[in-house]
Design an enzyme around this catalytic site. Structure first.
Site, PDB file in Angstrom:
ATOM      1  N   THR A  12      12.801   9.260  -3.638  1.00  0.00           N
ATOM      2  CA  THR A  12      12.916   8.632  -4.966  1.00  0.00           C
ATOM      3  C   THR A  12      12.087   9.372  -6.016  1.00  0.00           C
ATOM      4  O   THR A  12      12.589   9.727  -7.088  1.00  0.00           O
ATOM      5  CB  THR A  12      12.435   7.163  -4.882  1.00  0.00           C
ATOM      6  OG1 THR A  12      13.209   6.510  -3.870  1.00  0.00           O
ATOM      7  CG2 THR A  12      12.597   6.447  -6.195  1.00  0.00           C
ATOM      8  N   GLY A 111       0.778   5.943  -3.429  1.00  0.00           N
ATOM      9  CA  GLY A 111       0.752   5.369  -2.084  1.00  0.00           C
ATOM     10  C   GLY A 111      -0.439   5.840  -1.264  1.00  0.00           C
ATOM     11  O   GLY A 111      -0.657   5.372  -0.148  1.00  0.00           O
ATOM     12  N   SER A 140       0.055   4.605  -8.969  1.00  0.00           N
ATOM     13  CA  SER A 140       1.359   4.004  -8.658  1.00  0.00           C
ATOM     14  C   SER A 140       2.097   3.573  -9.929  1.00  0.00           C
ATOM     15  O   SER A 140       1.536   3.599 -11.034  1.00  0.00           O
ATOM     16  CB  SER A 140       1.154   2.778  -7.769  1.00  0.00           C
ATOM     17  OG  SER A 140       0.619   1.730  -8.564  1.00  0.00           O
ATOM     18  N   CYS A 141       3.317   3.128  -9.743  1.00  0.00           N
ATOM     19  CA  CYS A 141       4.129   2.704 -10.894  1.00  0.00           C
ATOM     20  C   CYS A 141       3.484   1.542 -11.650  1.00  0.00           C
ATOM     21  O   CYS A 141       3.331   1.584 -12.875  1.00  0.00           O
ATOM     22  CB  CYS A 141       5.534   2.335 -10.439  1.00  0.00           C
ATOM     23  SG  CYS A 141       5.582   1.266  -8.980  1.00  0.00           S
ATOM     24  N   ARG A 169       9.610  -5.815  -7.905  1.00  0.00           N
ATOM     25  CA  ARG A 169      10.950  -5.657  -7.334  1.00  0.00           C
ATOM     26  C   ARG A 169      10.810  -5.579  -5.802  1.00  0.00           C
ATOM     27  O   ARG A 169       9.819  -5.065  -5.289  1.00  0.00           O
ATOM     28  CB  ARG A 169      11.652  -4.423  -7.908  1.00  0.00           C
ATOM     29  CG  ARG A 169      10.941  -3.074  -7.634  1.00  0.00           C
ATOM     30  CD  ARG A 169      11.381  -2.456  -6.331  1.00  0.00           C
ATOM     31  NE  ARG A 169      10.785  -1.184  -6.031  1.00  0.00           N
ATOM     32  CZ  ARG A 169       9.744  -0.998  -5.226  1.00  0.00           C
ATOM     33  NH1 ARG A 169       9.143  -2.039  -4.669  1.00  0.00           N
ATOM     34  NH2 ARG A 169       9.294   0.212  -4.975  1.00  0.00           N
ATOM     35  N   HIS A 194      -3.731  -4.268  -7.514  1.00  0.00           N
ATOM     36  CA  HIS A 194      -3.408  -3.501  -8.722  1.00  0.00           C
ATOM     37  C   HIS A 194      -4.592  -3.403  -9.684  1.00  0.00           C
ATOM     38  O   HIS A 194      -4.826  -2.353 -10.288  1.00  0.00           O
ATOM     39  CB  HIS A 194      -2.204  -4.124  -9.443  1.00  0.00           C
ATOM     40  CG  HIS A 194      -1.011  -4.284  -8.551  1.00  0.00           C
ATOM     41  ND1 HIS A 194      -0.751  -5.451  -7.850  1.00  0.00           N
ATOM     42  CD2 HIS A 194      -0.034  -3.422  -8.205  1.00  0.00           C
ATOM     43  CE1 HIS A 194       0.343  -5.303  -7.135  1.00  0.00           C
ATOM     44  NE2 HIS A 194       0.805  -4.079  -7.322  1.00  0.00           N
ATOM     45  N   GLY A 195      -5.327  -4.534  -9.832  1.00  0.00           N
ATOM     46  CA  GLY A 195      -6.494  -4.519 -10.736  1.00  0.00           C
ATOM     47  C   GLY A 195      -7.501  -3.453 -10.325  1.00  0.00           C
ATOM     48  O   GLY A 195      -7.854  -2.571 -11.134  1.00  0.00           O
ATOM     49  N   HIS A 220       9.963  -3.681 -12.115  1.00  0.00           N
ATOM     50  CA  HIS A 220       8.894  -4.681 -12.060  1.00  0.00           C
ATOM     51  C   HIS A 220       8.732  -5.258 -13.471  1.00  0.00           C
ATOM     52  O   HIS A 220       9.047  -4.590 -14.460  1.00  0.00           O
ATOM     53  CB  HIS A 220       7.541  -4.057 -11.713  1.00  0.00           C
ATOM     54  CG  HIS A 220       7.497  -3.232 -10.471  1.00  0.00           C
ATOM     55  ND1 HIS A 220       7.648  -3.758  -9.212  1.00  0.00           N
ATOM     56  CD2 HIS A 220       7.257  -1.908 -10.277  1.00  0.00           C
ATOM     57  CE1 HIS A 220       7.491  -2.792  -8.307  1.00  0.00           C
ATOM     58  NE2 HIS A 220       7.275  -1.656  -8.928  1.00  0.00           N
ATOM     59  N   GLN A 302      10.217   1.445 -11.616  1.00  0.00           N
ATOM     60  CA  GLN A 302       9.364   1.978 -10.541  1.00  0.00           C
ATOM     61  C   GLN A 302       9.807   3.368 -10.085  1.00  0.00           C
ATOM     62  O   GLN A 302       8.983   4.173  -9.660  1.00  0.00           O
ATOM     63  CB  GLN A 302       9.364   1.003  -9.342  1.00  0.00           C
ATOM     64  CG  GLN A 302      10.632   0.978  -8.494  1.00  0.00           C
ATOM     65  CD  GLN A 302      11.754   0.135  -9.095  1.00  0.00           C
ATOM     66  OE1 GLN A 302      11.593  -0.494 -10.136  1.00  0.00           O
ATOM     67  NE2 GLN A 302      12.911   0.110  -8.430  1.00  0.00           N
TER      68      GLN A 302
HETATM   69  P1  NAD Z   1      10.760   7.934  -0.377  1.00  0.00           P
HETATM   70  O1  NAD Z   1      10.742   7.298   0.954  1.00  0.00           O
HETATM   71  O2  NAD Z   1      11.897   7.636  -1.299  1.00  0.00           O
HETATM   72  O3  NAD Z   1      10.682   9.515  -0.234  1.00  0.00           O
HETATM   73  C1  NAD Z   1       9.776  10.147   0.616  1.00  0.00           C
HETATM   74  C2  NAD Z   1      10.430  11.394   1.189  1.00  0.00           C
HETATM   75  O4  NAD Z   1       9.464  12.120   1.952  1.00  0.00           O
HETATM   76  C3  NAD Z   1      11.595  11.103   2.109  1.00  0.00           C
HETATM   77  O5  NAD Z   1      12.649  11.965   1.771  1.00  0.00           O
HETATM   78  C4  NAD Z   1      11.043  11.411   3.495  1.00  0.00           C
HETATM   79  O6  NAD Z   1      12.027  11.852   4.394  1.00  0.00           O
HETATM   80  C5  NAD Z   1      10.079  12.534   3.187  1.00  0.00           C
HETATM   81  N1  NAD Z   1       9.039  12.766   4.215  1.00  0.00           N
HETATM   82  C6  NAD Z   1       8.766  12.024   5.304  1.00  0.00           C
HETATM   83  N2  NAD Z   1       7.735  12.572   5.993  1.00  0.00           N
HETATM   84  C7  NAD Z   1       7.359  13.668   5.322  1.00  0.00           C
HETATM   85  C8  NAD Z   1       6.358  14.645   5.527  1.00  0.00           C
HETATM   86  N3  NAD Z   1       5.525  14.604   6.570  1.00  0.00           N
HETATM   87  N4  NAD Z   1       6.238  15.647   4.620  1.00  0.00           N
HETATM   88  C9  NAD Z   1       7.045  15.715   3.538  1.00  0.00           C
HETATM   89  N5  NAD Z   1       8.016  14.799   3.303  1.00  0.00           N
HETATM   90  C10 NAD Z   1       8.176  13.795   4.181  1.00  0.00           C
HETATM   91  O7  NAD Z   1       9.367   7.562  -1.056  1.00  0.00           O
HETATM   92  P2  NAD Z   1       9.058   7.403  -2.600  1.00  0.00           P
HETATM   93  O8  NAD Z   1       9.453   6.035  -3.032  1.00  0.00           O
HETATM   94  O9  NAD Z   1       9.581   8.582  -3.340  1.00  0.00           O
HETATM   95  O10 NAD Z   1       7.465   7.395  -2.578  1.00  0.00           O
HETATM   96  C11 NAD Z   1       6.719   8.601  -2.509  1.00  0.00           C
HETATM   97  C12 NAD Z   1       5.316   8.333  -3.013  1.00  0.00           C
HETATM   98  O11 NAD Z   1       5.401   7.899  -4.379  1.00  0.00           O
HETATM   99  C13 NAD Z   1       4.549   7.240  -2.274  1.00  0.00           C
HETATM  100  O12 NAD Z   1       3.179   7.532  -2.295  1.00  0.00           O
HETATM  101  C14 NAD Z   1       4.818   6.006  -3.137  1.00  0.00           C
HETATM  102  O13 NAD Z   1       3.831   4.998  -2.990  1.00  0.00           O
HETATM  103  C15 NAD Z   1       4.779   6.619  -4.513  1.00  0.00           C
HETATM  104  N6  NAD Z   1       5.503   5.857  -5.528  1.00  0.00           N
HETATM  105  C16 NAD Z   1       6.693   5.268  -5.240  1.00  0.00           C
HETATM  106  C17 NAD Z   1       7.318   4.519  -6.227  1.00  0.00           C
HETATM  107  C18 NAD Z   1       8.606   3.794  -5.957  1.00  0.00           C
HETATM  108  O14 NAD Z   1       8.779   2.696  -6.461  1.00  0.00           O
HETATM  109  N7  NAD Z   1       9.519   4.333  -5.188  1.00  0.00           N
HETATM  110  C19 NAD Z   1       6.767   4.397  -7.490  1.00  0.00           C
HETATM  111  C20 NAD Z   1       5.577   5.088  -7.774  1.00  0.00           C
HETATM  112  C21 NAD Z   1       4.938   5.801  -6.768  1.00  0.00           C
END
Ligand code: NAD
Length: 343
Positions: A12, A111, A140-141, A169, A194-195, A220, A302
C-alpha cells in the site's frame, strides 16, 4: 544532484512512494523490492520499475509468473543512496541491519517503534530535525494527521490540552481478511498509543487519544477538542489558517461533502496519485470555536497521507531544499496537490 531511492516493500505505502519518487525532479527510483509475484508486481513491471526480490522471496516464483527480476533486495540496496522501507509492521527493524551493513540511509514507517530511527518526522512540524540524518521514521497515518494539525495550531495560539477520538478504518481496501464488517470495536488501551506517538514529534504537547474501529476502508476520522492557550479572533481565523496551510484541504459547506465517501469521490475525480487524498481533509462547517476550545473533524486517507512526508524526509536527509516549506512546495507541485483548497 539526483538522489537514488530504493523501495523495500511494495504494498500500500511502498507502491505510492515509488510513484511519488518518480515524479520528483531531484530523485531517481532505482527499484522496488517485492516478496512475491502478484498483480502489484505485474503493474510495477508495466510501469518499468526494476523489480528486486525482497526477504525470503524466491526467484523461481517470479520466473514462473514471467516477471523479470533484477536481483535481490541486497543488490537493490547497493545501488541506492537511501532505502524507503515500506515492509509490514516490525519488519523494518529486521531490515535495518541490511541498510546499516550497506552504509545507506534509511527511512522507516510508522509501524516501527520510534527508536528504529534517530528522529520521528513530519514535514510541517520538524523538517529541519531530519537534516543530514541516517535513519528517519515517518510517523503513522493517524500521527501524521495529528502532527500536521499541531504544527498549525501550536505556533499561533499555543495548545493547553488536546483530546482526540480516532475513528479508525477497519482495513485498507485490498485487505479482505480484516474486520470488523459489522460492529464498532473500542480499542481497550486507554489512552491509545496515538497521543504518545505524536509526542515523539511534539514532546511537550498535552494530548490524549482514544480509538474505536469501524467497518469502513475509506479513511480514518479524528474528532478533536483542542484547548488553546490564547483565543483566536473568531472561528473564521482558524478556518482560514487551515485553508492556507499546505497539506490541508478544507471542504466548504456548499460542496456537499457529507463524509468520507465524498472525500474519496473527490479524490477519484481529481486523480492525484492512485486517486489519493494526501492532505488532511477538513470541513469548514466541521470547525467550531467555543471560548478557547477549537473543535474540528479531520479525515485521514491512511493509504496516502504519509507519501509526501516520505519525499520530504528524503529531501531533508540529503539537504536538497533550504527548509521545510520549500521542500513541501516542491513535493506538492510534483504530486499536483499544491494549494488544492483554494479556488
Ligand atoms: P503492506 O502489507 O500493504 O505492504 C508491505 C509489503 O512488504 C508487502 O508487499 C509485503 O509482501 C512486503 N514484505 C514482506 N516482508 C518483507 C521483507 N522482509 N522485506 C521487504 N518487503 C517485505 O503494508 P503497508 O500498509 O504498505 O504498510 C507498510 C508500513 O507503512 C508499515 O510500517 C505500516 O504501519 C505503515 N503505514 C501503513 C499505513 C496503512 O494504512 N496502510 C498507513 C501509514 C503507515
Amino acid at each position: 544532484m539526483s538522489v537514488k531511492v530504493a523501495i523495500n516493500g511494495y504494498g500500500t505505502i511502498g507502491k505510492r512512494v515509488a510513484d511519488a519518487v518518480r515524479r520528483q525532479p531531484d530523485m531517481t527510483l532505482v527499484g522496488v523490492a517485492k516478496r512475491r509475484p502478484n498483480y502489484e508486481a505485474l503493474h510495477a513491471a508495466h510501469l518499468g520499475y526494476p523489480i528486486f526480490i525482497a526477504g525470503d522471496g524466491k526467484k523461481a516464483d517470479f520466473d514462473a509468473a514471467g516477471l523479470r527480476t533484477a536481483g535481490t533486495s541486497r543488490d537493490m540496496i547497493a545501488l541506492a543512496d537511501v532505502v524507503v522501507d515500506a515492509s509490514p509492521d516490525k519488519t523494518g527493524r529486521e531490515n535495518a541491519a541490511l541498510y546499516q551493513a550497506a552504509k545507506v540511509k534509511a527511512i522507516f514507517q510508522g509501524g516501527e517503534k520510534a527508536d528504529v530511527a534517530e528522529v520521528s518526522f513530519n514535514a510541517l512540524a520538524n523538517y529541519s530535525r531530519a537534516k543530514g540524518k541516517e535513519r528517519v521514521r515517518v510517523v503513522s497515518c493517524n500521527t501524521t494527521g495529528l502532527a500536521r494539525a499541531a504544527a498549525v495550531l501550536t505556533p499561533r495560539w499555543g495548545i493547553e490540552s488536546w483530546e482526540a477520538t480516532i475513528v479508525r478504518r477497519a482495513a485498507d481496501p485490498a485487505e479482505t481478511g480484516r474486520g470488523p464488517i459489522n460492529g464498532i470495536v473500542p480499542v481497550f488501551t486507554l489512552p491509545s498509543h496515538h497521543g504518545p506517538d505524536v509526542k515523539t514529534i511534539f514532546p511537550d504537547l498535552s494530548i490524549r487519544t482514544a480509538a474505536v474501529v469501524v467497518p469502513t476502508t475509506l479513511m480514518h476520522v479524528h474528532v478533536n477538542r483542542v484547548r488553546l492557550r490564547r483565543p483566536p479572533r473568531d472561528k473564521d481565523e482558524v478556518i482560514d489558517v487551515f485553508r492556507q496551510t499546505p497539506r490541508f484541504h478544507v471542504f466548504e459547506a456548499w460542496e456537499g461533502v457529507d463524509g468520507t465517501p465524498q472525500v474519496m469521490e473527490y479524490a477519484r475525480d481529481r486523480g492525484v496519485g492512485r486517486n489519493d487524498m494526501m492532505e488532511n481533509a477538513l470541513w469548514a462547517n466541521g470547525i467550531e470555536l467555543v471560548e478557547r476550545d477549537v473543535f474540528f473533524f479531520q479525515a485521514i486517507h491512511q493509504e496516502s497521507i504519509v507519501v509526501p512526508e516520505n519525499i520530504d524526509a528524503i529531501r531533508a536527509m540529503f539537504d536538497l531544499a533550504p527548509d521545510g516549506p520549500s521542500s513541501i512546495a516542491m513535493t506538492d507541485k510534483a504530486l499536483k496537490i499544491e494549494g488544492a483548497s483554494l479556488p
